[in-house]
Design a protein around this motif. Structure first.
Motif, PDB file in Angstrom:
ATOM      1  N   PHE B  91     -36.213  21.125   3.103  1.00  9.97           N
ATOM      2  CA  PHE B  91     -36.240  19.696   3.403  1.00  9.97           C
ATOM      3  C   PHE B  91     -36.096  19.461   4.892  1.00  9.97           C
ATOM      4  CE2 PHE B  91     -36.251  17.785  -0.730  1.00  9.97           C
ATOM      5  CZ  PHE B  91     -35.696  18.743  -1.565  1.00  9.97           C
ATOM      6  N   CYS B  92     -36.825  18.495   5.351  1.00  7.86           N
ATOM      7  CA  CYS B  92     -36.738  18.043   6.733  1.00  7.86           C
ATOM      8  C   CYS B  92     -36.160  16.631   6.732  1.00  7.86           C
ATOM      9  CB  CYS B  92     -38.135  18.052   7.355  1.00  7.86           C
ATOM     10  SG  CYS B  92     -38.257  17.269   8.965  1.00  7.86           S
ATOM     11  N   ALA B  93     -35.365  16.330   7.721  1.00  8.98           N
ATOM     12  CA  ALA B  93     -34.826  14.979   7.903  1.00  8.98           C
ATOM     13  C   ALA B  93     -34.982  14.603   9.364  1.00  8.98           C
ATOM     14  CB  ALA B  93     -33.360  14.930   7.484  1.00  8.98           C
ATOM     15  N   SER B  94     -34.994  13.311   9.628  1.00  2.96           N
ATOM     16  CA  SER B  94     -35.064  12.856  11.014  1.00  2.96           C
ATOM     17  C   SER B  94     -34.151  11.652  11.223  1.00  2.96           C
ATOM     18  CB  SER B  94     -36.501  12.502  11.413  1.00  2.96           C
ATOM     19  OG  SER B  94     -36.928  11.292  10.799  1.00  2.96           O
ATOM     20  N   SER B  95     -33.801  11.426  12.470  1.00  2.69           N
ATOM     21  CA  SER B  95     -32.963  10.272  12.820  1.00  2.69           C
ATOM     22  C   SER B  95     -33.281   9.855  14.249  1.00  2.69           C
ATOM     23  CB  SER B  95     -31.474  10.616  12.676  1.00  2.69           C
ATOM     24  OG  SER B  95     -31.076  11.569  13.639  1.00  2.69           O
ATOM     25  N   PRO B  96     -32.992   8.614  14.600  1.00  4.21           N
ATOM     26  CA  PRO B  96     -33.240   8.161  15.972  1.00  4.21           C
ATOM     27  C   PRO B  96     -32.230   8.724  16.972  1.00  4.21           C
ATOM     28  CG  PRO B  96     -32.309   6.383  14.661  1.00  4.21           C
ATOM     29  CD  PRO B  96     -32.566   7.516  13.718  1.00  4.21           C
ATOM     30  N   HIS B  97     -31.013   8.959  16.510  1.00  4.05           N
ATOM     31  CA  HIS B  97     -29.965   9.572  17.325  1.00  4.05           C
ATOM     32  C   HIS B  97     -29.182  10.517  16.432  1.00  4.05           C
ATOM     33  CE1 HIS B  97     -30.779   6.791  20.593  1.00  4.05           C
ATOM     34  NE2 HIS B  97     -30.743   5.802  19.733  1.00  4.05           N
ATOM     35  N   SER B  98     -28.420  11.440  17.022  1.00  2.00           N
ATOM     36  CA  SER B  98     -27.780  12.491  16.232  1.00  2.00           C
ATOM     37  C   SER B  98     -26.739  11.955  15.258  1.00  2.00           C
ATOM     38  CB  SER B  98     -27.144  13.527  17.149  1.00  2.00           C
ATOM     39  OG  SER B  98     -26.122  12.925  17.946  1.00  2.00           O
ATOM     40  N   ASP B  99     -26.093  10.844  15.557  1.00  2.00           N
ATOM     41  CA  ASP B  99     -25.047  10.341  14.671  1.00  2.00           C
ATOM     42  C   ASP B  99     -25.540   9.178  13.800  1.00  2.00           C
ATOM     43  OD1 ASP B  99     -23.210   8.246  17.076  1.00  2.00           O
ATOM     44  OD2 ASP B  99     -25.337   8.465  16.640  1.00  2.00           O
ATOM     45  N   GLN B 100     -26.837   9.002  13.738  1.00  2.00           N
ATOM     46  CA  GLN B 100     -27.420   7.989  12.872  1.00  2.00           C
ATOM     47  C   GLN B 100     -27.821   8.624  11.536  1.00  2.00           C
ATOM     48  OE1 GLN B 100     -28.123   4.481  13.768  1.00  2.00           O
ATOM     49  NE2 GLN B 100     -26.413   5.207  15.013  1.00  2.00           N
ATOM     50  N   PRO B 101     -27.870   7.817  10.460  1.00  2.00           N
ATOM     51  CA  PRO B 101     -28.239   8.387   9.150  1.00  2.00           C
ATOM     52  C   PRO B 101     -29.573   9.120   9.202  1.00  2.00           C
ATOM     53  CG  PRO B 101     -27.375   6.181   8.870  1.00  2.00           C
ATOM     54  CD  PRO B 101     -27.501   6.394  10.356  1.00  2.00           C
ATOM     55  N   GLN B 102     -29.611  10.231   8.494  1.00  4.11           N
ATOM     56  CA  GLN B 102     -30.822  11.046   8.435  1.00  4.11           C
ATOM     57  C   GLN B 102     -31.690  10.594   7.264  1.00  4.11           C
ATOM     58  OE1 GLN B 102     -29.595  15.191   8.423  1.00  4.11           O
ATOM     59  NE2 GLN B 102     -28.093  14.803  10.040  1.00  4.11           N
ATOM     60  N   HIS B 103     -32.979  10.509   7.512  1.00  7.98           N
ATOM     61  CA  HIS B 103     -33.952  10.150   6.492  1.00  7.98           C
ATOM     62  C   HIS B 103     -34.695  11.422   6.081  1.00  7.98           C
ATOM     63  CE1 HIS B 103     -33.630   5.714   7.163  1.00  7.98           C
ATOM     64  NE2 HIS B 103     -33.143   6.154   8.289  1.00  7.98           N
ATOM     65  N   PHE B 104     -34.764  11.661   4.771  1.00 11.73           N
ATOM     66  CA  PHE B 104     -35.303  12.917   4.275  1.00 11.73           C
ATOM     67  C   PHE B 104     -36.741  12.783   3.806  1.00 11.73           C
ATOM     68  CE2 PHE B 104     -31.891  16.070   4.076  1.00 11.73           C
ATOM     69  CZ  PHE B 104     -30.812  15.295   4.445  1.00 11.73           C
ATOM     70  N   GLY B 105     -37.501  13.874   3.986  1.00 14.37           N
ATOM     71  CA  GLY B 105     -38.813  13.992   3.399  1.00 14.37           C
ATOM     72  C   GLY B 105     -38.714  14.480   1.964  1.00 14.37           C
ATOM     73  N   ASP B 106     -39.863  14.612   1.301  1.00 16.78           N
ATOM     74  CA  ASP B 106     -39.897  15.052  -0.094  1.00 16.78           C
ATOM     75  C   ASP B 106     -39.786  16.559  -0.245  1.00 16.78           C
ATOM     76  OD1 ASP B 106     -42.144  12.503  -1.478  1.00 16.78           O
ATOM     77  OD2 ASP B 106     -39.979  12.523  -1.096  1.00 16.78           O
ATOM     78  N   GLY B 107     -39.796  17.279   0.859  1.00  9.86           N
ATOM     79  CA  GLY B 107     -39.587  18.720   0.805  1.00  9.86           C
ATOM     80  C   GLY B 107     -40.849  19.520   0.594  1.00  9.86           C
ATOM     81  N   THR B 108     -40.754  20.800   0.933  1.00 12.21           N
ATOM     82  CA  THR B 108     -41.796  21.786   0.629  1.00 12.21           C
ATOM     83  C   THR B 108     -41.183  22.820  -0.299  1.00 12.21           C
ATOM     84  OG1 THR B 108     -42.994  21.534   2.725  1.00 12.21           O
ATOM     85  CG2 THR B 108     -43.249  23.628   1.554  1.00 12.21           C
ATOM     86  N   ARG B 109     -41.825  23.000  -1.469  1.00 19.34           N
ATOM     87  CA  ARG B 109     -41.364  24.021  -2.403  1.00 19.34           C
ATOM     88  C   ARG B 109     -42.116  25.317  -2.113  1.00 19.34           C
ATOM     89  NH1 ARG B 109     -39.770  18.831  -3.069  1.00 19.34           N
ATOM     90  NH2 ARG B 109     -37.962  18.765  -4.476  1.00 19.34           N
ATOM     91  N   LEU B 110     -41.392  26.303  -1.649  1.00 23.24           N
ATOM     92  CA  LEU B 110     -41.981  27.590  -1.290  1.00 23.24           C
ATOM     93  C   LEU B 110     -41.732  28.582  -2.414  1.00 23.24           C
ATOM     94  CD1 LEU B 110     -43.302  29.518   0.802  1.00 23.24           C
ATOM     95  CD2 LEU B 110     -40.988  29.936   1.688  1.00 23.24           C
ATOM     96  N   SER B 111     -42.813  29.185  -2.893  1.00 28.42           N
ATOM     97  CA  SER B 111     -42.706  30.200  -3.934  1.00 28.42           C
ATOM     98  C   SER B 111     -43.284  31.500  -3.402  1.00 28.42           C
ATOM     99  CB  SER B 111     -43.470  29.787  -5.191  1.00 28.42           C
ATOM    100  OG  SER B 111     -42.937  28.600  -5.745  1.00 28.42           O
TER     101      SER B 111
END
Lengths: 114, 113
Positions: B91-111
């Motif tokens: 999963f990847c997440a991003s935020s505008p600043h380091s102490d701001q809530p992180q928003h997550f992507g739907d993820g990559t399922r690696l097999s």
């Protein structure tokens, strides 16, 4: 090292029941605590965020409480619905120099039966 | 405003191949975080990047794993010579600043086969 534990690991309830999910953490030096919902094959949806200075947050049928000194949080879901079925994750954000690193519990798998 | 975009959603690799996972943060977010979710485990922090800089890679395995977030384009998590134990959701997440809530992507399922 911060550790987050969620109890129970799984919970199955009939529709309409009120329920409580529990989360505990070992290091009380947190910046905030979040509850997320994760649906199968999907990402994380943030439900509630409680700052370390707060005691609780509410959104609709959800209420989350935080007792930082005892290292505990609860997520209360009122009048549960089948659509609430998902995995619920608790995560704490460290304070101080690492206030970007979320530490997650393993989650509680909730099933609400019609 | 599009959310965090991860691709591919599913990735299958044979042992020894390379895996490249991509993450485009939300518009205006310059902080990116990668987490790994192994089967029956919680999400574990891997690495935190800010444009062109690795800020904290304390959660990354010492070998075969690398991450970058170039000035232009998405953040890339690269796994070389994959092994079965690399099978997980990333999963990847991003935020505008380091102490701001992180928003997550739907993820990559690696097999890994």
């Amino acid at each position: 090292k911060q550790e987050v534990t969620q109890i129970p690991a799984a919970l199955s309830v009939p529709e309409g029941e009120n329920l409580v999910l529990n989360c505990s953490f070992t290091d009380s030096a947190i910046y905030n605590l979040q509850w997320f919902r994760q649906d199968p094959g999907k990402g994380l949806t943030s439900l509630l965020l409680i700052q370390s200075s707060q005691r609780e947050q509410t959104s609709g049928r959800l209420n989350a409480s935080l007792d930082k000194s005892s290292g505990r949080s609860t997520l209360y879901i009122a009048a549960s619905q089948p659509g609430d079925s998902a995995t619920y994750l608790c995560a704490v954000l460290a304070s101080g120099g690492s206030n970007y690193k979320l530490t997650f519990g393993k989650g509680t798998l909730l099933t609400v039966n019609p | 405003n599009a959310g965090v975009m991860q691709n591919p959603r599913h990735l299958v690799r044979r042992r020894g191949q390379e895996a490249r996972l991509r993450c485009s943060p939300m518009k205006g977010h310059s902080h990116v975080y990668w987490y790994r979710q192994l089967p029956e485990e919680g999400l574990k922090f891997m690495v935190y990047l800010q444009k062109e800089n690795i800020i904290d890679e304390s959660g990354m395995p010492k070998e075969r794993f690398s991450a970058e977030f170039p000035k232009e384009g998405p953040s890339i998590l690269r796994i070389q010579q994959v092994v079965r134990g690399d099978s997980a959701a990333y999963f990847c997440a991003s935020s505008p600043h380091s102490d701001q809530p992180q928003h997550f992507g739907d993820g990559t399922r690696l097999s890994i086969l």
